[in-house]
Every structure is written in structure tokens, then in C-alpha cells.
Enzyme design. Structure first.
Site, PDB file in Angstrom:
ATOM      1  N   ASP A  35       0.814  -1.215   0.000  1.00  0.00           N
ATOM      2  CA  ASP A  35       0.000   0.000   0.000  1.00  0.00           C
ATOM      3  C   ASP A  35       0.850   1.269   0.000  1.00  0.00           C
ATOM      4  OD1 ASP A  35       0.971  -0.342   2.532  1.00  0.00           O
ATOM      5  OD2 ASP A  35      -0.919   0.014   3.570  1.00  0.00           O
TER       6      ASP A  35
ATOM      7  N   GLU B 293       9.259  -2.628  13.992  1.00  0.00           N
ATOM      8  CA  GLU B 293      10.526  -2.380  13.306  1.00  0.00           C
ATOM      9  C   GLU B 293      11.713  -2.497  14.274  1.00  0.00           C
ATOM     10  OE1 GLU B 293       7.216  -0.211  11.190  1.00  0.00           O
ATOM     11  OE2 GLU B 293       7.869  -0.497  13.250  1.00  0.00           O
TER      12      GLU B 293
END
Length: 352
Positions: free
Chosen positions: A218, A304
Site C-alpha cells: 500500500d 521495526e
């Protein structure tokens, strides 16, 4: 006395002196040429002017040739892209020729988790059109499903890209509900880890150097971001637009080109408060630290960091995109379509 000055002695002395003279010329050649050029410039200024003008003309000609070669390479790249799209059955042959041309380039391994939804094919199509233009690019698409779906299988075969198609279903405790907000649980964890495992098992970074990038389907990508990351030594980073409740998030870089902090508004205390689209990892580093994975138990915003804390420290980070002053990737999202009506008066099966 007469015996000393035999012909052999003269030949030997001649050899010694002539060899010494040649060595002296070699040692002093540069200074001799410089002195000669200096003398010529004083004695023959017009001659030196002609030589300089000729040198400048040659330099300009080389610049023009280099520019023309770059333009022709772009044209060739577009031709290859069109061939790969129109003749997917010839993909392997085309990729073999491309690999010969780009043999010296590290490969970019882009990992894209994907799941079934109305906009899935549209988003895969959009980013694949960008990826087609990237040299030495290997797309690893991982479906969140028990089996590989027909839609993604056919799409990849027709894409004209070098790819690997994998699947791994997210365990039920970690799955998102249909009406859950997108931040409730970390997404794509098992899929990204599956792709990392595939790379560790199937690619030798010593023989085939590369860089790993987590390219969600996306996002929006500028082609320049891929050339920025290609020669990552450990972990490279750059700004990401439209993310974290800001126009952009970015590492902060000092005058020495070192990352010293973060320009983020939301939870800046995170070890690496960056979006998934904002960093790339050298494949060799991942193989050296094969225990490094994304944690499915990571708190909101820490996914992350759960990988990066096992790979590098802040001083190891390599700022890209003109020292983190340019934005080449955006965390865009496709609006969820409002599907109120069934398609009527059509018996044609249509894959959207």
C-alpha cells in the site's frame, strides 16, 4: 693494464651507464614533462592555448556521449519492461540477459506481505509497475493464507518480474478482526519472517550480494529510493512521507553524516522509531545474525525496532536520500471501497 680494458669491460660499462641513464629518465619523467610544459607555455602560449581548447572539447564530447548512453539505457530498460509484460513466458530468458548486463549490481530483495481483500490486485498491480523498472530486483510476495491463491499465482506469472511466491497464515491469536483498527496488532509479522527464512536458506550473500527491503503493497515508491539503498553496508535509512501523524518522519543527521536522533512525534523513545518503508538491510548482515526476526509480540509501533535492535546500533546507520533531506517513499493507503451493490446483468466472471 691492457688486460683490464678488454672489450668485455667496455660493453659492461656501457651497459651500466646506459641503464642508469634510462632509470634516471624514468624517475624524473613527470618532473621533466612538467618543466617542458611550463617552458612550452612561456615560449609557445598559442600552442598551449590550442592544446587546452582541444582538451576541453574532448571533455565536452565525453560528457555528451555519457549523457546519450544514459538516455539509450533508459530506452532499452523501457523496451525490456514492455517485453517482460507482453511476453511473460519469455521472462526467464530476458532476465538472464539482464543479469549479464547488471552482474555487478547487488540484488534488491523486496519483501511484500499481502492478504485477500477487494483492493489486493489493484495495489499489487500499482507497485509492480514501479518494480518493473528497477534493475536486479527480486520480488518476494508472501500471502497470509494456508495455500497460495489463484489470484496472486496468476498475477505473478503475468507480471514479467523475477519473483518468489510464498505463503504463511497468521496464527489465530495474532489475526486482525475485520473491524479492528489497523494499529491494534502488528501485521505481516509471520510473512516477513517467512521471507527472511527463505533468503537465509536459498541465497548466499557472499556469492550473490544483496539488500533486503520490506516493501508493503500500500506504499508509493519513487524509483530513486531503490538506487539509494542498493549499496547498503549494514542498515540504511531515509525519511518516509505521510506517516506517524506527520507530513513525514525522518532520522536526524549531524554535519558529519551520522544519525543522531529522530524527527518523530509519536513515541520518540522507541529504539528505532521508523516506518517499515524507511530502512533497508544488507543481506549478509541478516545471514550473520540469523536469529534477528520480527517479534509477533511487539508492542504497537515497536515492530521495526524488534528486528533492528538485534542488527545494529544507531552509530551504524547509513543516512540516504541526500542525508535524509529528500522523500522518495510515502506511506499511502488505499481507501476501503464501499461495496453496496452486486454486479447485475452480467454472466462474465470478472477478476477485480
Amino acid at each position: 693494464m691492457r688486460g683490464i680494458w678488454r672489450p668485455r669491460t667496455f660493453v659492461f660499462l656501457y651497459f651500466i651507464f646506459s641503464t642508469g641513464g634510462i632509470l634516471w629518465l624514468i624517475v624524473n619523467y613527470d618532473s621533466f614533462c612538467a618543466e617542458s610544459a611550463k617552458h612550452a607555455s612561456h615560449k609557445h602560449p598559442y600552442l598551449m592555448h590550442v592544446i587546452n581548447e582541444d582538451y576541453k572539447a574532448k571533455q565536452m564530447e565525453l560528457v555528451k556521449i555519457e549523457k546519450r548512453l544514459k538516455e539509450e539505457r533508459k530506452i532499452l530498460q523501457n523496451v525490456v519492461v514492455n517485453l517482460r509484460q507482453q511476453y511473460p513466458q519469455a521472462r526467464d530468458s530476458i532476465m538472464d540477459h539482464l543479469n549479464v548486463l547488471n552482474a555487478s549490481l547487488p540484488t534488491i530483495y523486496a519483501i511484500t506481505p499481502t492478504h485477500t481483500r477487494p483492493v489486493q490486485k489493484a495495489e499489487l498491480t500499482r507497485i509492480s509497475q514501479t518494480f518493473l523498472h528497477v534493475r536486479n530486483f527480486h520480488w518476494i510476495v508472501v500471502e497470509d493464507s494456508n495455500t497460495k491463491t489463484s489470484l496472486v499465482t496468476v498475477f505473478l506469472k503475468k507480471s514479467g518480474m523475477k519473483y518468489t511466491h510464498l505463503n504463511c497464515r497468521t496464527p489465530e491469536p495474532h489475526r486482525m478482526g475485520e473491524n479492528d483498527p489497523n494499529w491494534l496488532k502488528p501485521r505481516g509479522v509471520e510473512q516477513r519472517n517467512t521471507a527472511i527464512d527463505w533468503l537465509l536458506e536459498n541465497v548466499d550473500a557472499n556469492k550473490n550480494p544483496g539488500v533486503v527491503y520490506f516493501a508493503d503493497d500500500d506504499n508509493t515508491y519513487d524509483l530513486r529510493i531503490f538506487e539509494e539503498m542498493r549499496y547498503t553496508e549494514k542498515v540504511s535509512m531515509w525519511p518516509v512521507g505521510l506517516v506517524g501523524g506527520q507530513m513525514y518522519e525522518s532520522p536526524r543527521v549531524d554535519r558529519n553524516g551520522k544519525v543522531i536522533g529522530w524527527n518523530v512525534g509519536w513515541q520518540p523513545q522507541r529504539p528505532f522509531p521508523m516506518d517499515m518503508a524507511g530502512f533497508a538491510i544488507n543481506l549478509k548482515l541478516l545471514q550473520e545474525k540469523s536469529y534477528a526476526k520480527f517479534s509477533p509480540k511487539a508492542k504497537r509501533g515497536y515492530l521495526e525496532s524488534s528486528l533492528l535492535v538485534n542488527l545494529v546500533k544507531m552509530e551504524d546507520l547509513e543516512p540516504k536520500a541526500n542525508m535524509c533531506t529528500q522523500i522518495y517513499v510515502w506511506h499511502t493507503r488505499t481507501e476501503k471501497p464501499k461495496l453496496k451493490y452486486e454486479v447485475k446483468d452480467s454472466d462474465i466472471p470478472m477478476e477485480v
